[in-house]
Design a protein around this motif. Structure first.
Motif, PDB file in Angstrom:
ATOM      1  N   GLY A  63       0.803  -1.218   0.000  1.00 38.73           N
ATOM      2  CA  GLY A  63       0.000   0.000   0.000  1.00 38.73           C
ATOM      3  C   GLY A  63       0.834   1.266   0.000  1.00 38.73           C
ATOM      4  N   GLY A  64       0.173   2.387   0.238  1.00 38.27           N
ATOM      5  CA  GLY A  64       0.852   3.673   0.341  1.00 38.27           C
ATOM      6  C   GLY A  64       1.572   4.071  -0.938  1.00 38.27           C
ATOM      7  N   ASP A  65       2.745   4.660  -0.765  1.00 39.76           N
ATOM      8  CA  ASP A  65       3.531   5.149  -1.902  1.00 39.76           C
ATOM      9  C   ASP A  65       3.975   4.021  -2.813  1.00 39.76           C
ATOM     10  N   VAL A  66       4.210   2.840  -2.267  1.00 37.36           N
ATOM     11  CA  VAL A  66       4.634   1.706  -3.090  1.00 37.36           C
ATOM     12  C   VAL A  66       3.532   1.316  -4.065  1.00 37.36           C
ATOM     13  N   GLN A  67       2.285   1.337  -3.607  1.00 34.81           N
ATOM     14  CA  GLN A  67       1.170   1.007  -4.493  1.00 34.81           C
ATOM     15  C   GLN A  67       1.017   2.054  -5.593  1.00 34.81           C
ATOM     16  N   LYS A  68       1.147   3.336  -5.246  1.00 31.36           N
ATOM     17  CA  LYS A  68       1.054   4.396  -6.250  1.00 31.36           C
ATOM     18  C   LYS A  68       2.163   4.256  -7.285  1.00 31.36           C
ATOM     19  N   HIS A  69       3.361   3.929  -6.809  1.00 30.00           N
ATOM     20  CA  HIS A  69       4.486   3.744  -7.717  1.00 30.00           C
ATOM     21  C   HIS A  69       4.226   2.574  -8.655  1.00 30.00           C
ATOM     22  N   ALA A  70       3.664   1.496  -8.128  1.00 31.90           N
ATOM     23  CA  ALA A  70       3.393   0.310  -8.938  1.00 31.90           C
ATOM     24  C   ALA A  70       2.372   0.614 -10.028  1.00 31.90           C
ATOM     25  N   ASP A  71       1.379   1.448  -9.716  1.00 31.10           N
ATOM     26  CA  ASP A  71       0.396   1.828 -10.738  1.00 31.10           C
ATOM     27  C   ASP A  71       1.074   2.573 -11.889  1.00 31.10           C
ATOM     28  N   MET A  72       2.052   3.400 -11.560  1.00 32.08           N
ATOM     29  CA  MET A  72       2.801   4.113 -12.608  1.00 32.08           C
ATOM     30  C   MET A  72       3.630   3.136 -13.436  1.00 32.08           C
ATOM     31  N   MET A  73       4.245   2.162 -12.762  1.00 30.52           N
ATOM     32  CA  MET A  73       5.040   1.164 -13.477  1.00 30.52           C
ATOM     33  C   MET A  73       4.154   0.312 -14.390  1.00 30.52           C
ATOM     34  N   LYS A  74       2.967  -0.002 -13.923  1.00 29.35           N
ATOM     35  CA  LYS A  74       2.032  -0.771 -14.736  1.00 29.35           C
ATOM     36  C   LYS A  74       1.706  -0.020 -16.026  1.00 29.35           C
ATOM     37  N   GLN A  75       1.499   1.292 -15.904  1.00 28.46           N
ATOM     38  CA  GLN A  75       1.223   2.108 -17.077  1.00 28.46           C
ATOM     39  C   GLN A  75       2.447   2.185 -17.993  1.00 28.46           C
ATOM     40  N   ALA A  76       3.643   2.218 -17.403  1.00 25.73           N
ATOM     41  CA  ALA A  76       4.864   2.272 -18.205  1.00 25.73           C
ATOM     42  C   ALA A  76       5.010   1.013 -19.054  1.00 25.73           C
ATOM     43  N   PHE A  77       4.753  -0.155 -18.468  1.00 24.56           N
ATOM     44  CA  PHE A  77       4.840  -1.401 -19.229  1.00 24.56           C
ATOM     45  C   PHE A  77       3.742  -1.471 -20.285  1.00 24.56           C
ATOM     46  N   GLN A 111       7.827  10.117 -14.966  1.00 27.24           N
ATOM     47  CA  GLN A 111       6.811  10.194 -13.910  1.00 27.24           C
ATOM     48  C   GLN A 111       7.211   9.331 -12.711  1.00 27.24           C
ATOM     49  N   VAL A 112       7.739   8.146 -12.975  1.00 24.91           N
ATOM     50  CA  VAL A 112       8.174   7.254 -11.894  1.00 24.91           C
ATOM     51  C   VAL A 112       9.309   7.886 -11.097  1.00 24.91           C
ATOM     52  N   GLN A 113      10.271   8.469 -11.793  1.00 29.07           N
ATOM     53  CA  GLN A 113      11.409   9.079 -11.113  1.00 29.07           C
ATOM     54  C   GLN A 113      11.008  10.341 -10.351  1.00 29.07           C
ATOM     55  N   ALA A 114      10.095  11.123 -10.925  1.00 30.34           N
ATOM     56  CA  ALA A 114       9.647  12.344 -10.254  1.00 30.34           C
ATOM     57  C   ALA A 114       8.898  12.014  -8.962  1.00 30.34           C
ATOM     58  N   PHE A 115       8.142  10.924  -8.952  1.00 28.91           N
ATOM     59  CA  PHE A 115       7.391  10.545  -7.751  1.00 28.91           C
ATOM     60  C   PHE A 115       8.341  10.238  -6.600  1.00 28.91           C
ATOM     61  N   ARG A 116       9.446   9.587  -6.900  1.00 29.57           N
ATOM     62  CA  ARG A 116      10.425   9.302  -5.849  1.00 29.57           C
ATOM     63  C   ARG A 116      11.028  10.581  -5.294  1.00 29.57           C
ATOM     64  N   GLU A 117      11.372  11.533  -6.186  1.00 32.99           N
ATOM     65  CA  GLU A 117      11.971  12.781  -5.726  1.00 32.99           C
ATOM     66  C   GLU A 117      11.000  13.599  -4.886  1.00 32.99           C
ATOM     67  N   GLN A 118       9.717  13.483  -5.174  1.00 30.42           N
ATOM     68  CA  GLN A 118       8.704  14.231  -4.434  1.00 30.42           C
ATOM     69  C   GLN A 118       8.362  13.589  -3.091  1.00 30.42           C
ATOM     70  N   ASN A 126      13.163   3.546   0.372  1.00 30.20           N
ATOM     71  CA  ASN A 126      14.044   2.553  -0.248  1.00 30.20           C
ATOM     72  C   ASN A 126      13.327   1.785  -1.355  1.00 30.20           C
ATOM     73  N   HIS A 127      12.043   1.501  -1.160  1.00 34.32           N
ATOM     74  CA  HIS A 127      11.254   0.849  -2.210  1.00 34.32           C
ATOM     75  C   HIS A 127      11.168   1.755  -3.437  1.00 34.32           C
ATOM     76  N   LEU A 128      10.845   3.021  -3.197  1.00 35.56           N
ATOM     77  CA  LEU A 128      10.708   3.972  -4.298  1.00 35.56           C
ATOM     78  C   LEU A 128      12.035   4.149  -5.030  1.00 35.56           C
ATOM     79  N   SER A 129      13.135   4.169  -4.280  1.00 36.80           N
ATOM     80  CA  SER A 129      14.442   4.366  -4.885  1.00 36.80           C
ATOM     81  C   SER A 129      14.840   3.166  -5.746  1.00 36.80           C
ATOM     82  N   ALA A 130      14.521   1.965  -5.274  1.00 35.64           N
ATOM     83  CA  ALA A 130      14.849   0.776  -6.058  1.00 35.64           C
ATOM     84  C   ALA A 130      14.178   0.817  -7.425  1.00 35.64           C
ATOM     85  N   VAL A 131      12.924   1.235  -7.438  1.00 37.87           N
ATOM     86  CA  VAL A 131      12.182   1.320  -8.704  1.00 37.87           C
ATOM     87  C   VAL A 131      12.705   2.477  -9.552  1.00 37.87           C
TER      88      VAL A 131
END
Length: 478
Positions: A63-77, A111-118, A126-131
């Motif tokens: 959940g949380g930021d990891v879930q939001k990040h995953a939704d962005m990655m899903k769109q990227a793929f 978008q994925v990289q900007a989310f981590r910086e924000q 650490n999860h956000l940075s790995a992605v």
């Protein structure tokens, strides 16, 4: 159970997408010239319905930021899948059209990289940075001739942060450990996929259907570029092909003469005419303007003369951003400081963090107890702090010095050249984690108040002991 259900839903979505592509009015953009989904598109669907779906499902559990990040990655793929479908039914377009086709994938990566910086203060940073560190691997579609090794390089860039996730959650929550395994497997499977279908670069269709009868025409920039007839290849030189309109005999004679000349070896230069100095254009400027010269001879750049004033607007001025030292929410921002030797942050609180970015030849002192400190992209930077309850990170820096006055549990050095860490007596038990860095030294205090400098190993030896790999640090001779 939830992860399995989410994975099943993801696979159903992929299956529906395949059916829509095949049953569409023209076979869909995902179809090949015959209307069926290309083999390499189907193979990519297996990655989406496999490791990507598992990663998304576990991210939803966290959940949380990891879930939001995953939704962005899903769109990227998904965006990359559309590009692969286009490539399966079109010839490779021009560079300008190709750039337009790559835009959706590029924007998704940004978008994925900007989310981590924000969200640098996120507890799941650490999860956000790995992605964020590895998502550029999706740019393999623009890499040639070695897209596979590029993906491997990006996967390795995430290892520093995935190891930290494993360290933090190995004894706490198995979901995070499974999340790391699922995420890493995405890039492993992608490398295998590229090796099988796109070894030297993105594969494009070799044939294009030239539609002359009724029926829907292909649309989009690739279709317009792909149906254009290729330009006729240039004919052979006149010397090898014979006189215009002549038969094959003239061409054979010219070729025989060419091979005979080549077989002369060093004697081939006997027929060359010696050119005296007065006939050389680079020594006689007057010859350059004579009629019949095919092209002007470049004289090269003139040497710089101090007597000749340089034009005022010849060089673009370097953009300098204003220095920043302010508290924004819970984060102290220290940015773009140049030659600032007396920067001090006081009145700190335990929940606050410090983030120093692009500071050169400056020193920063942090008083009191604080959550964490990050130094990013700084040069010749000095940091002095009292107590940190979390971590001090040094990332993408050069020639930095860090001094601990109180206590610190962990210091991380990543992608940094030249880092000196001065420990206090209360911080001797701290862990120093380093990756992709060089010229690191730890200075330990002595009883007399002086420091003993100890280098951090940069060279390692790995051997197989019969059951596992064993890695030990080695000392560099000299």
């Amino acid at each position: 159970m939830a992860a399995e259900l989410a994975s099943l839903v993801q696979r159903l979505e992929v299956a529906v997408g395949r059916l829509e592509a095949v049953s569409g009015p023209a076979g869909g953009a995902a179809g090949s010239a015959g209307g069926a989904v290309a083999a390499f598109v189907e193979a990519y669907d297996d990655i989406i319905s496999g490791p990507v779906a598992q990663y998304v499902a576990l991210s939803q559990q966290i959940g949380g930021d990891v879930q939001k990040h995953a939704d962005m990655m899903k769109q990227a793929f998904s965006s990359q899948r559309q590009l692969l479908a286009t490539a399966s039914s079109s010839q490779k377009p021009s560079d300008s059209v190709l750039t337009a086709l790559l835009q959706p994938v590029s924007k998704a990566i940004q978008q994925v990289q900007a989310f981590r910086e924000q969200n640098r203060t996120s507890p799941l940073f650490n999860h956000l940075s790995a992605v964020s560190e590895s998502v550029p691997a999706l740019g393999w579609v623009a890499m040639a001739p070695k897209p596979g090794p590029y993906v491997k390089e990006m996967q390795d860039a995430a290892m520093f942060y995935t190891n930290r996730v494993l360290k933090d959650y190995k004894e706490k929550d198995k979901t995070h450990v499974d999340w790391v395994k699922a995420y890493v497997s995405i890039w492993t499977e992608l490398q295998n996929y590229i090796k099988q279908h796109h070894t030297t670069g993105l594969s494009w269709s070799k044939t294009v259907s030239n539609r002359t009868g009724p029926g829907p025409e292909p649309d989009g920039p690739v279709a317009a570029a792909s149906v254009a007839p290729p330009s006729a290849p240039a004919g052979p030189p006149e010397e090898l092909s014979g006189a215009p309109g002549g038969g094959s005999g003239g061409g054979a004679t010219s070729r025989n003469a060419l091979f005979a000349a080549i077989n002369q070896g060093s004697d081939i230069t006997r027929g060359l005419k010696h050119v005296s100095d007065d006939q050389k254009t680079h020594k006689n400027p007057a010859l350059r303007g004579q009629a019949g010269q095919a092209a002007p001879v470049r004289t090269g750049p003139k040497p710089f003369s101090s007597a000749t004033p340089r034009p005022a607007g010849s060089a673009a001025p370097t953009r300098t951003l204003p220095p920043v030292l302010e508290l924004e929410g819970k984060k102290w921002k220290v940015e773009n400081q140049e030659g600032a030797q007396g920067l001090v942050i006081s009145n700190t609180e335990l929940k606050q963090v410090v983030y120093a970015y692009k500071c050169n030849q400056s020193t920063l002192q942090v008083k009191g107890k604080i959550n964490s400190i990050t130094i990013d992209s700084c040069k010749k930077m000095g940091l002095v702090f009292d107590d940190v309850v979390g971590i001090v990170e040094v990332i993408n820096c050069r020639d930095v010095k860090v001094q601990v006055m109180g206590k610190i549990p962990t210091i991380s050095i990543n992608k940094t050249d030249g880092c000196h860490v001065y420990l206090s007596k209360d911080s001797l038990s701290c862990e120093v984690i380093s990756a992709k860095s060089s010229e690191m030294n730890i200075l330990v205090p002595n009883k007399d108040g002086e420091f003993t400098e100890l280098p951090v190993p940069e060279q390692f030896k790995t051997v197989w002991d019969g059951q596992k790999l064993v890695t030990t640090a080695t000392e560099i001779a000299g």
